[in-house]
Each structure stands twice: as structure tokens, then as C-alpha cells.
Enzyme design. Structure first.
Site, PDB file in Angstrom:
ATOM      1  N   ASP A 483      -0.619   5.602   0.695  1.00 28.41           N
ATOM      2  CA  ASP A 483      -0.295   5.860  -0.889  1.00 28.41           C
ATOM      3  C   ASP A 483       1.000   5.399  -1.234  1.00 28.41           C
ATOM      4  O   ASP A 483       1.474   5.451  -2.363  1.00 28.41           O
ATOM      5  CB  ASP A 483      -0.122   7.847  -1.001  1.00 28.41           C
ATOM      6  CG  ASP A 483      -1.467   8.291  -1.171  1.00 28.41           C
ATOM      7  OD1 ASP A 483      -2.183   7.748  -1.990  1.00 28.41           O
ATOM      8  OD2 ASP A 483      -1.497   9.444  -0.819  1.00 28.41           O
TER       9      ASP A 483
HETATM   10  C1  BGC Z   1       3.575  10.813   0.810  1.00 30.75           C
HETATM   11  C2  BGC Z   1       2.278  10.509   1.323  1.00 30.75           C
HETATM   12  C3  BGC Z   1       1.270  11.335   0.498  1.00 30.75           C
HETATM   13  C4  BGC Z   1       1.625  11.111  -1.166  1.00 30.75           C
HETATM   14  C5  BGC Z   1       0.810  12.075  -1.887  1.00 30.75           C
HETATM   15  C6  BGC Z   1       3.959  10.527  -0.815  1.00 30.75           C
HETATM   16  O1  BGC Z   1       5.200  10.836  -1.113  1.00 30.75           O
HETATM   17  O2  BGC Z   1       4.728   9.920   1.574  1.00 30.75           O
HETATM   18  O3  BGC Z   1       2.148  10.738   2.562  1.00 30.75           O
HETATM   19  O4  BGC Z   1       0.131  10.766   0.684  1.00 30.75           O
HETATM   20  O5  BGC Z   1       2.895  11.480  -1.369  1.00 30.75           O
HETATM   21  O6  BGC Z   1       0.973  12.054  -3.203  1.00 30.75           O
HETATM   22  C1  NOJ Z   2      -1.126  11.701   3.065  1.00 33.03           C
HETATM   23  C2  NOJ Z   2      -2.057  11.874   1.938  1.00 33.03           C
HETATM   24  O1  NOJ Z   2      -2.887  12.931   2.032  1.00 33.03           O
HETATM   25  C3  NOJ Z   2      -3.484  10.810   2.082  1.00 33.03           C
HETATM   26  O2  NOJ Z   2      -4.158  10.553   1.443  1.00 33.03           O
HETATM   27  C4  NOJ Z   2      -2.721   9.419   2.427  1.00 33.03           C
HETATM   28  O3  NOJ Z   2      -3.816   8.415   2.950  1.00 33.03           O
HETATM   29  C5  NOJ Z   2      -1.585   9.386   3.639  1.00 33.03           C
HETATM   30  N1  NOJ Z   2      -0.726  10.484   3.146  1.00 33.03           N
HETATM   31  C6  NOJ Z   2      -1.199   8.119   3.729  1.00 33.03           C
HETATM   32  O4  NOJ Z   2      -0.255   7.801   2.777  1.00 33.03           O
END
Ligand code: BGC
Ligand code: NOJ
Length: 811
Positions: A483
Site C-alpha cells: 500500500d
Molecule cells: C500502512 C499499510 C496499510 C495502509 C492501509 C499504511 O499506512 O503502512 O500497512 O496497508 O496504511 O491504508
Molecule cells: C496492510 C494492509 O491491510 C494490506 O492490504 C497491505 O497489503 C499491507 N498492509 C502492505 O502494505
């Protein structure tokens, strides 16, 4: 240092020191009605949706961090204490918190008074029970006072924490007999209320928070408790609570039991009122009388145990290592149920208001859950697919209450659609139920725009094919699985979210992770097409898969590992040419699982590079070297300090991708070594550093470049749970469901003599004994089914309802 121990017999983790390095929590409830409970009684309850139907209030990031929950105060003479240690926090003579399968049990004692609180939610019930047992272990009569305490949330948890100008005037309650009813907004649009009851006459109650606690006190010393007398306050606005007051007399050795219930009720519009302004209490009364005796409660608790016996009975192993057995047989499966239920919505790190059910998350969660309750998995796949669009793209999230796509978050995360192929094929392989493919499933939740589920898979597949970039690699869109790799975002405004803000027009950044993912699930799609007789489609799709393999070989190889991406400008990401972020885990995982270029040594080189640059004492970091400055062309990934989260953290979710990659090479020692590095039960002795629960996976462990390597965060709600379960059972132990049987292909540490697995698959029980006389990692010499050799490594579907023996000789 440890703060407790595993009790495998009872499937519990027993916390014996309440001052754990962070709240160690558990989840109660399996469907619809849920509670989170910490090892000191902190947490909250909600119905279906942690945002829209929050029953009790919880303040995140409080001081101290876990302050507020469902508490009991015991006043025994001049001494006041709590059986879960908090909120009173005076030292107990004995403290114990047993987190078990959907229940938590506290045992506290002080001055020869013993109090036990068992909390659980009966199956298919919209209420939580607290069975409280008080026992006088002293030689004298004891007259004690017991106060219960919960704080109501005004339903919408986000509003509850922000809209005080309104909230302080809306709160309404009713009290009748021993039941406190919370009915805020019931008189207008809501047709639901909550209640908190006890199965005994009470000696008083309070429902107004400030009256109970006192404006200048903390939860550890409420006025009412200090004074030893409730004030029968009735809340009008401000902050409604529910507290019962009971005076209990106990002879020496005497024991008494009380049943408290926190329940949720929905009533039909026409039946809302008993009389003017008096709510219809009948549904609550019915719930209360269903569990008004200890016997009824014990029966429900037994049913819950049996439920878990059945669920966990479907896969169980004997490996000779208790740490592995308890992960596979108990805790990892348990966590998979929790992630299935919660997605990423409500934990002690996810506030329950920000995120609903994730498209990619929920699909991935299914691979650890589908064997448990396939019917629920099927329904979930249907719900998820209903938030897809005709072109294969989809909403990134949906709300569990409405099941509608969340427009505020939007879509265009280009990995999302492919995960639907993973969940669907996993479901069909587990169940043999191909009929799911013919089910008519809406696009964008519009029944008028329905097509067969197979068409949804097809749309997923072609969404990648139709969105290729300059190197014929998949366009990344907003981001792929990572993400935080926001290659088209270019955000300069700290007030905007990387995830949702408008992307730069014409973004052509490409993802090697999606390329690998496409090859893995493209092959699955082809296999499925063939299996259901769609030969032409299979052939057509295979061409696209082959093209992708070629594109990766031509443009995705950096010499010693796979590139991660091409950025907006067409520059390489994750290359030895880069100053930072030279190598990333995701593309190594997916391209090795896809076995791209295996014949040319690419898979081996890639995994060797992972070992050399990404592996560390606590697991495999996501990228190396971590970014030390903000790269506007990369986005959120470079906002994190080095070693944390997506920037060089050990993002546990993707470690199993490498484990699986290693099994493609037959390197069982290495695969298992990676497994043990992040499996929580193997880290129990490190609890002080690790910080979070030793019985469940966390999302992130600080990486080698972090300030404190090995310190973990974000336990419970992570794809880590399902992926590790999938990797250990299906790739390392190597027993995986296939369309026509159970495939056997272990890749284990060479020093193992073997292992046993009991697997219930399509109503057939397979007692599998893998023997490893030559101490190798991979390879099968012989498989005997009920004593007779078979000449395939797929054990067919045998007679249902019976037990069959499968002997596997490696060699
Ligand atoms: C986090 C990710 C997460 C995303 C969700 C980010 O700030 O680092 O792990 O999946 O937010 O919106
Ligand atoms: C957490 C999120 O829930 C997931 O969708 C994502 O793939 C990972 N973070 C990595 O960014």
C-alpha cells in the site's frame, strides 16, 4: 522473559503477570457479535461493525494505553481490588488470565477471597456473558460488595469520539429490576438498543459516569466504590454507563455464581415501545432468560468448546516440537478465524473506525480459513466479488454492515482483482464445489448487473492483461499489495492520504510483484478453465501468462534478483543501481513462487539474494537498504523511519512467500528456518523485546535497520496469519487440497524423522504419516494408502465418514 505459558491441553495462553509489555488481547464471538478483551479486562464490544454498532466505549492510545473496558470492583472490608488487576491495580495474591478459543477467564484472589470471571459469547448469540464466581476461602464470614462497570458507546464509534456538542445531550437509559438499558437515539431512527443485566436482585446501580466515578477521579478509584454505596443515578446526556451494585455474604468456604449479560437487541419498528417512551424489553428478557442459570451458561460454554474441537479437528499435526504443534493445531488456526471475521477493522492497533473489509485482505484471509467453515467462506467470496466492477477493478474495501463498497477509499489497487482467483480456487479445491462458478454475482452490488462468478474471475484475469505498461508489465495503479509503494502519487501535502489522494495523470509505473502474482494465479486460472472444460479460454489465457513470463525475463531481472517496479518515469525500483531500496521482498516472493526463469537459475539467485540482503535475526525485511529520505516518486514507503513498517521492517505477511519460494527449490531447511523466525510461539522467550502476544502473529517486527530490531507491533489482524498457515501446512508439511484429491509434497528440514497429520478433507479423514528415513528435505519414494501403494502423489477422495491411513516414505 516470559509473562505466562501455553496450556496446550486446554488450548489457552495463561498470563500470570498482568504487566505484559503491551496489552495482550483475545477475541470473543465468532459471528455477528464480538468483543475484544485484554489481559486486564480492557476492550470493547460491537455488533457486526466496529464503526457503526459499537456497544461499549474504548479510548485508543489512552494513558495508560489500555484504560477502559468491562471491569469489576470488589470491596472486601477496606480493601478494593479487581479480579483482572485493572482498573484498581493493587497487587493480588494470585492473578491469572487465560485466553482461550473465543473466551477469556480471569482468576484473581486477595485476602482469601477468590473471584473468577469467565467471559464468552455463546454461539449464534448477540450477547456476551460474564460468569462471575466468588469464593470465600477464609475461615470467617465475608460480606463483600461487588460493582460492575461498563461505559456505553453512542453507537457510531467515530461520531462518539468527535461530536461532543451533540453527544453530551443525547444519552438515554432505562433501569428496570437488575437490567440497565442503553437506548440513545432509539426514539428516532434506531431500532436497536443494548442492555447489561445480572441474574440476581441488585442493591443499587449507576448509569451516569460522573456520578459513579467523580469528575476528578480515575477509573481506579470511583467515588461510588470508595464510598461503598451506589447512587442509583439515571443518565440524561453526558456519558451513560452501566454499573450494578451487589452485596454478597459468604460463609467460610462458600461459593456463589452470578451471570452478567451484555446484550444487543433489534426490534421491528412497530414493536419498539412498551408504552410511551418505555422501550419494548421483551427481546432482552428473552435473551436474559436463555442464560439465567449457571447450568445454562455451562452448557453454552461446552457447546463453544465442541465447536472449536470440530473446527480445529480438521487439521492437526504431531511434529515432535510442541511450539510448531501449538501454532498449527491451535493458535494459527484460531487467528485465521479472527482475521476472517475482522479483516483489518478492530484490534488494539486498528481502531475499528477506519477500515472495513479489504478486498485483497479478505480474499487472502480465506486461505487460512476455508477448511474451517467452507459455507462461510463461500458467502464471503460472494460478498467480495459483489464489490467488483465489470472491468475487473474493484472497491478496495467494503463495510461489513452494508456490504457496500467504500467510495471514500475507492479502488485502483491493481493487485486486488487477482486475489479473487486465489480465494475461489482455494475454496473449490477444499470443497469440490464447482457450483460457485455458476452463481450469479452482482457487479458493484447491483443485482441488475450480475454475471456468473466465473465471469468475475475472468474479469480479474483480464484486468491485468488490459492494464499493461511500457515493458508489458502490469501497471501498478495506486499501489499493489504494498500500500505504501505509491509510484503515481507524488504527494507534497501532509494533509492528504497516500492511499486515497488523486494520482498524477497518465501514470505508467509497473509492478513486478503483480507480474509474479499474475503468473501464479494466471496459471491457476488456466488450470481451472481446463478443469471445467473451457479449453479455448485456457489456451487464450495461457498465452498471456507466457507473455508475462517473457516480459519479466526481459525487463524484470536485475542480474541477481527481480526488480521491484518501474516508477512513473520508467526508472528501475529495487535495482542494484539504486542508492537505497536496492532489493525488495515482494517480487522475489512472487516471481520465485511463479518459478519465472527457474531453468536459468533466476529463482535460486533471487532467493540467495534474499538470504544475503534481506534476512536478519528476526525475520526477512521488506527492502534493503531502507530509505532514509523522502522520495516523492515512491510515496508513503519512504515516509517511515528506516526499519519500520513497509520501509525495511519485517513485514511478516510476506515472509511466507519466501518460504514457499524456497520449497520450489526443495530447500526445506531454509524454508523452516524462516518459519521459526517469525512464528510467535518460537519467540515466547523474547516476550520482553517482542512486546506483543506470543500466541498470535503480528504484522510487523522492526527490521535490522530499526532503532530496536525485533520489537513487534500490530498483532492479530494481518494476512500473516493465513499465509503462514498456508505455507507451513501446504508447502512445508506439503499437504494441499487439489481438485481431485489431497496432494502430498513435503519440503521439511532434513533432520526431521517425519511428522504426522490428521486431515479431514471432503468428509474423509486422512491419517497421514510422513517418514523421512534418509533425512532429506524433498522427494517421495512411496505412498501407501491403507497399505496399498499408489503411483501418484495425489491421494484420491476416499470413502466419506471413514478414517484412512496414508503412509508417505520420503526418498
Ligand atoms: C500502512 C499499510 C496499510 C495502509 C492501509 C499504511 O499506512 O503502512 O500497512 O496497508 O496504511 O491504508
Ligand atoms: C496492510 C494492509 O491491510 C494490506 O492490504 C497491505 O497489503 C499491507 N498492509 C502492505 O502494505
Amino acid at each position: 522473559m516470559k509473562y505466562g505459558h501455553f496450556d496446550d491441553e486446554n488450548r489457552e495462553y495463561v498470563i500470570t503477570n498482568p504487566k505484559t509489555p503491551y496489552p495482550w488481547i483475545n477475541y470473543l464471538g465468532n459471528e455477528d457479535f464480538f468483543s475484544l478483551t485484554s489481559n486486564t479486562g480492557g476492550g470493547y464490544t460491537f455488533y457486526k461493525d466496529a464503526k457503526f454498532r459499537r456497544l461499549t466505549r474504548y479510548r485508543y492510545n489512552n494513558i495508560p494505553v489500555d484504560n477502559g473496558g468491562k471491569y469489576f470492583y470488589v470491596k472486601d472490608g477496606d480493601t478494593t481490588w479487581s479480579p483482572g488487576w485493572k482498573p484498581v491495580k493493587i497487587e493480588l495474591d494470585h492473578y491469572e488470565c487465560r485466553h482461550g478459543m473465543s473466551y477469556t477467564k480471569f482468576r484473581g484472589s486477595k485476602n482469601k477471597l477468590e473471584v473468577e470471571v469467565l467471559q464468552f459469547i455463546p454461539l449464534s448469540f448477540w450477547g456476551e456473558i460474564q460468569k462471575v464466581k466468588v469464593k470465600n476461602a477464609s475461615p470467617d464470614i465475608k460480606k463483600i460488595k461487588l460493582f460492575s462497570f461498563i461505559e456505553w458507546c453512542l453507537w457510531n464509534a467515530e461520531d462518539d469520539m468527535t461530536n461532543f456538542q451533540r453527544n453530551f445531550s443525547t444519552g438515554e437509559v432505562e433501569v428496570k429490576d437488575s437490567v440497565i438499558y442503553h437506548k440513545t437515539e432509539f426514539k428516532e431512527r434506531r431500532n436497536h438498543y443494548a442492555f447489561y443485566s445480572v441474574n440476581s436482585p441488585i442493591d443499587g446501580y449507576d448509569t451516569d459516569r460522573e456520578t459513579f466515578i467523580g469528575l476528578y477521579n480515575d477509573l481506579d478509584s470511583p467515588d461510588v466504590v470508595s464510598q461503598g454505596q451506589s447512587k442509583n443515578s439515571v443518565a440524561h446526556g453526558w456519558s451513560p454507563i452501566a454499573s450494578h451494585y451487589l452485596e454478597i455474604e459468604l460463609e467460610p468456604g462458600e461459593e456463589k455464581e452470578l451471570i452478567f449479560m451484555l446484550g444487543y437487541v433489534e426490534v421491528e419498528k412497530v414493536n419498539k415501545w412498551e408504552s410511551k417512551s418505555v422501550i419494548n424489553k421483551q427481546p432482552a428478557q428473552d435473551m436474559i432468560s436463555a442464560y439465567d442459570t449457571a447450568d445454562k451458561v455451562d452448557k453454552a460454554f461446552e457447546d463453544l468448546r465442541t465447536y472449536w474441537d470440530n473446527l480445529l479437528g480438521k487439521i492437526s499435526i504431531e511434529s515432535g516440537d510442541a511450539r510448531l504443534d501449538r501454532m498449527v493445531n491451535i493458535w494459527n488456526q484460531y487467528q485465521c478465524m479472527v482475521t476472517f471475521n475482522m479483516s483489518r477493522s478492530a484490534s488494539f492497533f486498528e481502531s475499528g473506525i477506519g477500515r472495513g473489509m479489504g478486498f485483497r485482505d479478505s480474499n487472502q484471509d480465506l486461505i487460512g480459513f476455508v477448511h474451517q467453515i467452507p459455507e462461510r467462506a463461500r458467502e464471503r467470496i460472494y460478498d467480495i466479488a459483489s464489490t467488483q466492477f465489470e472491468d475487473g477493478s474493484c472497491y478496495h474495501q467494503y463495510q461489513p454492515l452494508t456490504k457496500k463498497g467504500n467510495a471514500a477509499v475507492g479502488g485502483n489497487f491493481n493487485d486486488d482483482p487477482l486475489w479473487l482467483i486465489l480465494s475461489t480456487t482455494a475454496y473449490i479445491k477444499e470443497t469440490g464445489d464447482f457450483s460457485l462458478l455458476d452463481e450469479m454475482v452482482p457487479f458493484d452490488n447491483d443485482p441488475a448487473r450480475s454475471k456468473s462468478h466465473f465471469e468475475h474471475l475472468k474479469a480479474s484475469f483480464y484486468h491485468v492483461v488490459n492494464n499493461l505498461g511500457p515493458h508489458k508489465l502490469p501497471l501498478i495503479g495506486r499501489a499493489d499489495w504494498n500500500d505504501c509503494l505509491n509510484l503515481n502519487c507524488f504527494s507534497e501535502d501532509p494533509n492528504e492520504s497516500f492511499q486515497t489522494t488523486e494520482n498524477q495523470k497518465g501514470g505508467t509505473a509497473e509492478s513486478l510483484m503483480i507480474a509474479g502474482l499474475f503468473v501464479v494465479y494466471g496459471k491457476e486460472y488456466v488450470k481451472l478453465c481446463k478443469r471445467v472444460g473451457k479449453k479455448k479460454e485456457a489456451k487464450k489465457a495461457q498465452v498471456h501468462v507466457d507473455d508475462m513470463i517473457e516480459a519479466v525475463k526481459a525487463h524484470g531481472w536485475d542480474g541477481d534478483w527481480y526488480l521491484r517496479a518501474y516508477d512513473y518515469f520508467g526508472n528501475k525500483v529495487g535495482s542494484s543501481e539504486n542508492e537505497e531500496g536496492k532489493i525488495f521482498i515482494e517480487s522475489q516472493g512472487w516471481c520465485t513462487m511463479a518459478e519465472i526463469g527457474k531453468e536459468d537459475g533466476m529463482v535460486e539467485k533471487s532467493l540467495n539474494a534474499v538470504k544475503e540482503y534481506l534476512d536478519c535475526d528476526y525475520g526477512i525485511v521488506l527492502n534493503y537498504p531502507a530509505f532514509t529520505k523522502y522520495y516523492i516518486e515512491y510515496g508513503e514507503i519512504s515516509t517511515y523511519p528506516a526499519g519500520y513498517k513497509e520501509n525495511g521492517g519485517i513485514f511478516c505477511h510476506n515472509n511466507p512467500w519466501i518460504m514457499i519460494g524456497e520449497t520450489m527449490l526443495g530447500r526445506g531447511d531454509q524454508a523452516y528456518d524462516y518459519y521459526t523466525k517469525i512464528a510467535p510461539s518460537f519467540l515466547e522467550d523474547l516476550s520482553e523485546l517482542h512486546k506483543v502476544e506470543p500466541y498470535v502473529y503480528c504484522q510487523m517486527i522492526a527490521g535490522k535497520e530499526a532503532h530496536k530490531p525485533g520489537e513487534a507491533k500490530n498483532s492479530w489482524l494481518s494476512g500473516t496469519a493465513s499465509w503462514n498457515f498456508y505455507a507451513i501446512t501446504q508447502y512445508i508439511l506439503g499437504i494441499s487440497p487439489e481438485y481431485d484429491g489431497l496432494a502430498i509434497n513435503p519440503c521439511i528440514p532434513s533432520k526431521w524423522d517425519g511428522f504426522k497429520m490428521k486431515r479431514v478433507f471432503r468428509d474423509v479423514t486422512y491419517n497421514i504419516h510422513v517418514k523421512n528415513p534418509e533425512h532429506i528435505s524433498k522427494g517421495i519414494k512411496k505412498i501407501l494408502v491403507n497399505g496399498i501403494a499408489i503411483n501418484s502423489n495425489i491421494v484420491p477422495i476416499l470413502e466419506k465418514g471413514k478414517e484412512h491411513s496414508v503412509e508417505v516414505i520420503m526418498g
